[in-house]
Design a protein around this motif. Structure first.
Motif, PDB file in Angstrom:
ATOM      1  N   ALA A 294      -6.839 -69.751  18.155  1.00  0.00           N
ATOM      2  CA  ALA A 294      -6.397 -69.115  19.221  1.00  0.00           C
ATOM      3  C   ALA A 294      -7.730 -68.292  19.656  1.00  0.00           C
ATOM      4  O   ALA A 294      -8.301 -67.650  18.903  1.00  0.00           O
ATOM      5  N   THR A 295      -8.205 -68.444  21.036  1.00  0.00           N
ATOM      6  CA  THR A 295      -9.405 -67.693  21.541  1.00  0.00           C
ATOM      7  C   THR A 295      -9.066 -66.265  21.891  1.00  0.00           C
ATOM      8  O   THR A 295      -7.877 -66.034  22.309  1.00  0.00           O
ATOM      9  N   ILE A 296      -9.881 -65.387  21.625  1.00  0.00           N
ATOM     10  CA  ILE A 296      -9.628 -63.881  21.851  1.00  0.00           C
ATOM     11  C   ILE A 296      -9.560 -63.682  23.453  1.00  0.00           C
ATOM     12  O   ILE A 296      -9.981 -64.514  23.964  1.00  0.00           O
ATOM     13  N   THR A 297      -9.208 -62.399  23.534  1.00  0.00           N
ATOM     14  CA  THR A 297      -9.006 -61.808  24.995  1.00  0.00           C
ATOM     15  C   THR A 297     -10.490 -61.736  25.523  1.00  0.00           C
ATOM     16  O   THR A 297     -10.800 -62.134  26.734  1.00  0.00           O
ATOM     17  N   SER A 298     -11.485 -61.148  24.938  1.00  0.00           N
ATOM     18  CA  SER A 298     -12.807 -61.135  25.479  1.00  0.00           C
ATOM     19  C   SER A 298     -13.527 -62.403  25.720  1.00  0.00           C
ATOM     20  O   SER A 298     -13.287 -63.377  24.437  1.00  0.00           O
ATOM     21  N   TYR A 299     -14.162 -62.518  26.771  1.00  0.00           N
ATOM     22  CA  TYR A 299     -14.741 -63.721  27.061  1.00  0.00           C
ATOM     23  C   TYR A 299     -16.494 -63.435  27.169  1.00  0.00           C
ATOM     24  O   TYR A 299     -17.078 -63.896  27.883  1.00  0.00           O
ATOM     25  N   ASP A 300     -16.700 -62.293  26.234  1.00  0.00           N
ATOM     26  CA  ASP A 300     -18.089 -61.736  26.345  1.00  0.00           C
ATOM     27  C   ASP A 300     -19.159 -62.964  26.229  1.00  0.00           C
ATOM     28  O   ASP A 300     -20.301 -62.864  26.758  1.00  0.00           O
ATOM     29  N   TYR A 301     -19.205 -63.771  25.297  1.00  0.00           N
ATOM     30  CA  TYR A 301     -19.733 -64.888  25.312  1.00  0.00           C
ATOM     31  C   TYR A 301     -21.214 -64.645  24.645  1.00  0.00           C
ATOM     32  O   TYR A 301     -22.218 -65.555  24.681  1.00  0.00           O
ATOM     33  N   ASP A 302     -21.527 -63.296  24.485  1.00  0.00           N
ATOM     34  CA  ASP A 302     -22.946 -63.031  23.987  1.00  0.00           C
ATOM     35  C   ASP A 302     -23.885 -63.412  25.293  1.00  0.00           C
ATOM     36  O   ASP A 302     -25.024 -63.945  24.993  1.00  0.00           O
ATOM     37  N   ALA A 303     -23.211 -62.946  26.348  1.00  0.00           N
ATOM     38  CA  ALA A 303     -24.132 -63.645  27.655  1.00  0.00           C
ATOM     39  C   ALA A 303     -24.934 -62.525  28.227  1.00  0.00           C
ATOM     40  O   ALA A 303     -24.989 -61.279  27.538  1.00  0.00           O
ATOM     41  N   LEU A 507     -10.323 -49.202  25.310  1.00  0.00           N
ATOM     42  CA  LEU A 507      -8.966 -49.023  24.726  1.00  0.00           C
ATOM     43  C   LEU A 507      -8.982 -49.744  23.408  1.00  0.00           C
ATOM     44  O   LEU A 507      -9.239 -50.921  23.205  1.00  0.00           O
ATOM     45  N   ARG A 508      -8.927 -48.763  22.455  1.00  0.00           N
ATOM     46  CA  ARG A 508      -9.081 -49.075  20.867  1.00  0.00           C
ATOM     47  C   ARG A 508      -7.844 -49.839  20.438  1.00  0.00           C
ATOM     48  O   ARG A 508      -6.690 -48.980  20.895  1.00  0.00           O
ATOM     49  N   THR A 509      -7.892 -50.598  19.526  1.00  0.00           N
ATOM     50  CA  THR A 509      -6.769 -51.343  19.165  1.00  0.00           C
ATOM     51  C   THR A 509      -6.744 -51.616  17.819  1.00  0.00           C
ATOM     52  O   THR A 509      -5.718 -52.073  16.903  1.00  0.00           O
ATOM     53  N   GLY A 531      -8.799 -59.196  14.315  1.00  0.00           N
ATOM     54  CA  GLY A 531      -9.925 -59.238  15.088  1.00  0.00           C
ATOM     55  C   GLY A 531     -10.466 -60.742  15.542  1.00  0.00           C
ATOM     56  O   GLY A 531      -9.708 -61.453  15.407  1.00  0.00           O
ATOM     57  N   PRO A 532     -11.680 -60.774  15.766  1.00  0.00           N
ATOM     58  CA  PRO A 532     -12.906 -59.826  15.723  1.00  0.00           C
ATOM     59  C   PRO A 532     -12.795 -58.711  16.592  1.00  0.00           C
ATOM     60  O   PRO A 532     -13.309 -57.472  16.170  1.00  0.00           O
ATOM     61  N   GLN A 533     -12.215 -58.914  17.823  1.00  0.00           N
ATOM     62  CA  GLN A 533     -12.319 -57.809  18.902  1.00  0.00           C
ATOM     63  C   GLN A 533     -11.302 -56.590  18.411  1.00  0.00           C
ATOM     64  O   GLN A 533     -10.138 -56.904  18.065  1.00  0.00           O
ATOM     65  N   GLN A 534     -11.875 -55.050  18.684  1.00  0.00           N
ATOM     66  CA  GLN A 534     -11.049 -54.194  18.138  1.00  0.00           C
ATOM     67  C   GLN A 534     -10.923 -53.196  19.648  1.00  0.00           C
ATOM     68  O   GLN A 534     -10.383 -52.188  19.327  1.00  0.00           O
ATOM     69  N   ALA A 566     -16.230 -44.908  23.503  1.00  0.00           N
ATOM     70  CA  ALA A 566     -16.980 -44.890  24.525  1.00  0.00           C
ATOM     71  C   ALA A 566     -17.888 -46.419  24.743  1.00  0.00           C
ATOM     72  O   ALA A 566     -18.215 -46.519  25.714  1.00  0.00           O
ATOM     73  N   GLU A 567     -17.672 -47.331  23.835  1.00  0.00           N
ATOM     74  CA  GLU A 567     -18.295 -48.470  23.932  1.00  0.00           C
ATOM     75  C   GLU A 567     -17.149 -49.622  23.395  1.00  0.00           C
ATOM     76  O   GLU A 567     -16.461 -49.172  22.551  1.00  0.00           O
ATOM     77  N   PRO A 568     -17.387 -50.667  23.713  1.00  0.00           N
ATOM     78  CA  PRO A 568     -16.621 -51.820  23.132  1.00  0.00           C
ATOM     79  C   PRO A 568     -16.917 -52.181  21.740  1.00  0.00           C
ATOM     80  O   PRO A 568     -18.052 -52.048  21.119  1.00  0.00           O
ATOM     81  N   TRP A 569     -15.863 -52.638  21.099  1.00  0.00           N
ATOM     82  CA  TRP A 569     -16.219 -53.101  19.635  1.00  0.00           C
ATOM     83  C   TRP A 569     -15.785 -54.546  19.437  1.00  0.00           C
ATOM     84  O   TRP A 569     -14.309 -54.764  19.514  1.00  0.00           O
ATOM     85  N   LEU A 570     -16.790 -55.514  19.622  1.00  0.00           N
ATOM     86  CA  LEU A 570     -16.123 -57.019  19.507  1.00  0.00           C
ATOM     87  C   LEU A 570     -16.231 -57.689  18.013  1.00  0.00           C
ATOM     88  O   LEU A 570     -16.051 -58.850  18.008  1.00  0.00           O
ATOM     89  N   GLY A 571     -16.415 -56.859  17.196  1.00  0.00           N
ATOM     90  CA  GLY A 571     -16.321 -57.356  15.774  1.00  0.00           C
ATOM     91  C   GLY A 571     -17.703 -57.821  15.087  1.00  0.00           C
ATOM     92  O   GLY A 571     -18.870 -57.558  15.662  1.00  0.00           O
TER      93      GLY A 571
END
Length: 575
Positions: A294-303, A507-509, A531-534, A566-571
Motif C-alpha cells: 500500500a502506498t503511503i500518504t506522502s507523495y513527496d517523490y523526492d521531487a 503532525l508527528r505520528t 513507516g517509513p513516514q512518521q 519543525a520538519e517532516p520525517w519521511l523515513g
C-alpha cells in the motif's frame, strides 16, 4: 490567438520551434490555496509548462456526479497556470495510474457486470465518453488557441503496458476530438518496442516515460516515430514509497545529468514529479505483484519541490541545467521558516467498538466493503460454540483486527498473505474491524472487491447473522454523542483543540499505532507506525487563526499526546 502545432522535428509555437520544459503538479494533491505558490516556484526553476493528471474517481465518487469544487477545481488550476505565464498539459486518462486509488478509475464503474476495462466495450465506452466530455468541457475554452494555457492533451496512459486494443484507442481519440479539443494529442509508453507498438496510435504523437539512459530511450522512441518532436512525458526524478518500505531518494547529480542529456538532444520533457504533494484522505493506491504494497500518504517523490513546497538540492541542480537551454528567472524561492513545535493533550476518547451510533445494517453473510460504500467497517456476530477453534477467511483485503468480547485476539494482513487465526474460545461477541488500505492502481488486480472475500469460517462452518457498521472516513467520526470512556482496546477516536496561525505544520505520528487524522474536518490521510513516514503534512490554509480541532481515529494504541514537529520525517532511505 497563439498557435501550437507539431512540426517535422519540433513543437511549433506560432510557427517557431518550442521546447517544452514541463513539471508534473497534480492539483488534487495540493491544497488549492497553495497552487499559485507551487506554480510560481516551477516558473522560478525555469519550467515553461505545468502537467497534471485528472482523477476520474475523485471527480466522480458516485455515478452521475462530476465534482469540481475545492481541491478538484481543474478550471481554477489551469487559469492560475495561465496567470503565471505558463502553458499546461492535461492527461485525463481515463486510467492514470499515478499511485492513486484504483489508478483513477471509479470503483463503482468496475462493479458493472460484464464491463470491459480499458478496451472497446459498450458499457465502459459510454461511461468514459461521459467522463471525458465533462473534463473537456472545462479544458476546451482553456486551450492555447482560445487564449488559454493548454497545449497538449493525452490519450489514455501507458496503454502498451496493459493492452493493444487499437479500436479502443482510436475511439478515445475521437471522443476527445469530438469534445472540441484542437491542440495536439499524445500517447505515452515506456520506450520498448512492444509497448510503443501496442500503446501508440497513428496520427497521435508518441512520447516516452523513463528516468535513465536518455539517449538510448530517445533512439527507441525515434525508431517508432520517424518525424515529429521527441518528448519524455514522464522523466522519473524520484519514486513513491509504500508502508513498511524505505523512503526512496535518487541522486540529484545523476538526475540532473539525465535531464541535461534530454535537453541537449533537443527533446521536450515533463519532470515527474516537479512537486508530488500529498495523498490526502484515502486517495493513495497500492501495488500487488504477488505481494500487496500500500502506498503511503506522502507523495513527496523526492521531487525538486518537497511535500511542503520547499525547494530541495534537486531543485537547484535542475535549475542550473535548465539555465543552459532556456531563460531562467533571476529570483529564487525564499527560504521557509521552520514550522512551530508544540504538544497538545488528546482527550475525550470514545471506543469505536462500544459505539451504537453509525450506519448499522444486518446481513446473513459478510458483505464486501464495496456493498457498504465504506473503507473501514465493524462486523459483529455472536458465537455460541465453546472451546478453541480456527477462524478462517477466504481472503483479507486488506487488514482485519479480531476481537472477542472487546479483547484483541490478533490481526491478519493481506501483505503477509494471512487468512486464519486461532480463537481461544468461541462463545461471546466476535467483532472484526476491516480496513481497505488502498486499491491496486496498476496491473490486472485493478477494480477488485475490498473487505473479507469469501465465507468466514469457524472450523468448517460458515458464520452467519452479522451486524455491520460502515465508518465514514471523509469526515471525523461522529462519536461524541456516545459517552466518552476510559481508554479501551481497539479503535478509539480522540480529539483536541489547539491554538495556531495559518502556517504549515507537521503532525508527528511515531508515538501512535495506525489510523487517520483530521484537522478542522479535513482528512490528512493514513498514518502507521510501520513507516517509513512518521509525520503528516498539515497545509497552512487548513488552519484558522485561533482555535483549531484535531481528531484522531487510532486503530491500535497511541500516546494521548499530539506533537507537532519543525520538519517532516519521511523515513530512512535504507532498511
Amino acid at each position: 490567438m497563439p498557435d501550437f502545432t507539431i512540426g517535422a522535428s519540433d513543437f511549433l509555437l506560432d510557427g517557431r520551434p518550442f521546447q517544452i520544459i514541463s513539471g508534473a503538479l497534480h492539483y488534487f494533491r495540493v491544497h488549492p490555496d497553495c497552487w499559485a505558490d507551487r506554480i510560481e516556484k516551477a516558473r522560478q526553476m525555469g519550467l515553461n509548462t505545468i502537467e497534471t493528471y485528472v482523477p476520474w474517481n475523485l471527480h466522480s465518487p458516485r455515478p452521475g456526479e462530476f465534482d469540481t469544487t475545492g481541491i478538484l477545481d481543474l478550471g481554477r488550476f489551469l487559469r492560475e497556470v495561465a496567470e503565471a505565464g505558463m502553458y499546461a498539459i492535461v492527461r485525463p486518462g481515463p486510467y492514470i495510474c499515478a499511485e492513486l486509488d484504483n489508478g483513477g478509475l471509479p470503483p463503482w464503474l468496475l462493479r458493472t457486470e460484464g464491463l470491459g476495462v480499458r478496451r472497446f466495450e459498450p458499457q465502459y465506452m459510454a461511461a468514459v465518453t461521459a467522463y471525458l466530455q465533462s473534463v473537456l468541457e472545462i479544458v476546451r475554452p482553456l486551450q492555447i488557441d482560445q487564449g488559454g494555457p493548454v497545449v497538449l492533451v493525452q490519450v489514455e496512459n501507458e496503454y502498451g503496458a496493459f493492452g493493444d486494443d487499437q479500436t479502443y484507442l482510436k475511439a478515445l481519440a475521437e471522443v476527445i476530438r469530438g469534445a472540441g479539443t484542437t491542440v495536439p494529442l499524445v500517447t505515452v509508453d515506456q520506450p520498448t518496442d512492444e509497448m510503443l507498438s501496442a500503446g501508440g496510435l497513428d496520427g497521435v504523437l508518441r512520447t516516452g516515460s523513463f528516468g535513465s539512459r536518455a539517449e538510448a530511450r530517445l533512439e527507441t522512441l525515434r525508431k517508432h516515430q520517424p518525424t515529429g518532436p521527441l518528448m519524455c512525458m514522464e522523466f522519473w526524478d524520484g519514486w513513491f514509497d509504500y508502508w513498511g518500505g524505505r523512503h526512496h531518494t535518487t541522486s540529484a547529480a545523476d538526475a540532473a545529468a539525465e535531464l541535461d542529456a534530454l535537453l541537449a538532444a533537443g527533446a521536450s520533457v515533463n519532470i515527474y514529479m516537479f512537486h508530488g504533494g500529498t495523498n490526502f484522505g484515502l486517495t493513495s493506491g497500492a501495488n500487488d505483484k504477488g505481494v500487496y504494497r500500500a502506498t503511503i500518504t506522502s507523495y513527496d517523490y523526492d521531487a525538486p519541490l518537497d511535500e511542503a513546497g520547499h525547494p530541495t538540492e534537486k531543485y537547484f541542480a535542475f535549475r542550473d541545467v535548465i539555465s543552459r537551454y532556456a531563460q531562467v528567472p533571476s529570483s529564487v524561492p525564499a527560504a521557509a521558516p521552520a514550522a512551530p513545535e508544540f504538544n497538545v493533550a488528546l482527550g475525550e476518547p470514545v471506543g469505536l467498538l462500544g459505539c451504537s451510533s453509525g450506519r448499522w445494517s444486518d446481513h446473513r453473510s459478510v458483505p464486501a466493503l464495496d456493498e457498504l460504500d465504506a473503507r473501514l467497517a465493524i462486523f459483529r456476530t455472536e458465537l455460541r460454540h465453546g472451546g478453541p477453534a480456527l477462524l478462517t477467511f477466504g481472503e483479507v483485503r486488506d487488514r482485519v483486527q479480531v476481537f472477542l468480547d472487546g479483547a484483541p485476539v490478533g490481526i491478519l494482513e493481506r501483505e503477509r498473505h494471512e487468512r486464519s487465526l486461532m480463537l481461544p474460545h468461541t462463545r461471546g461477541r466476535l467483532e472484526l474491524v476491516v480496513e481497505d488500505m488502498g486499491r491496486v492502481n496498476y496491473g490486472p488486480r485493478i477494480g477488485e472487491e475490498k473487505g473479507l472475500i469469501g465465507p468466514v469460517l469457524l472450523g468448517a462452518d460458515e458464520l452467519h447473522d452479522w451486524s455491520v457498521c460502515g465508518i465514514d472516513l471523509d469526515q471525523p467520526p461522529r462519536l461524541w454523542q456516545s459517552t466518552p470512556s476510559a481508554v479501551v482496546p481497539g479503535p478509539t477516536a480522540w480529539r483536541a483543540t489547539f491554538e495556531a496561525e495559518r502556517s504549515d505544520l507537521f503532525l508527528r505520528t511515531d508515538a501512535w499505532g495506525k489510523g487517520y487524522a483530521w484537522i478542522n474536518g479535513f482528512n490528512l490521510g493514513r498514518y502507521w507506525r510501520r513507516g517509513p513516514q512518521q509525520t503528516l503534512y498539515v497545509p497552512g490554509p487548513l488552519l484558522v487563526d485561533g482555535t483549531n480541532e484535531l481528531v484522531v481515529l487510532e486503530l491500535e494504541t497511541l500516546s494521548p499526546t499530539a506533537s507537532f514537529a519543525a520538519e517532516p520525517w519521511l523515513g530512512y532511505t535504507d532498511l
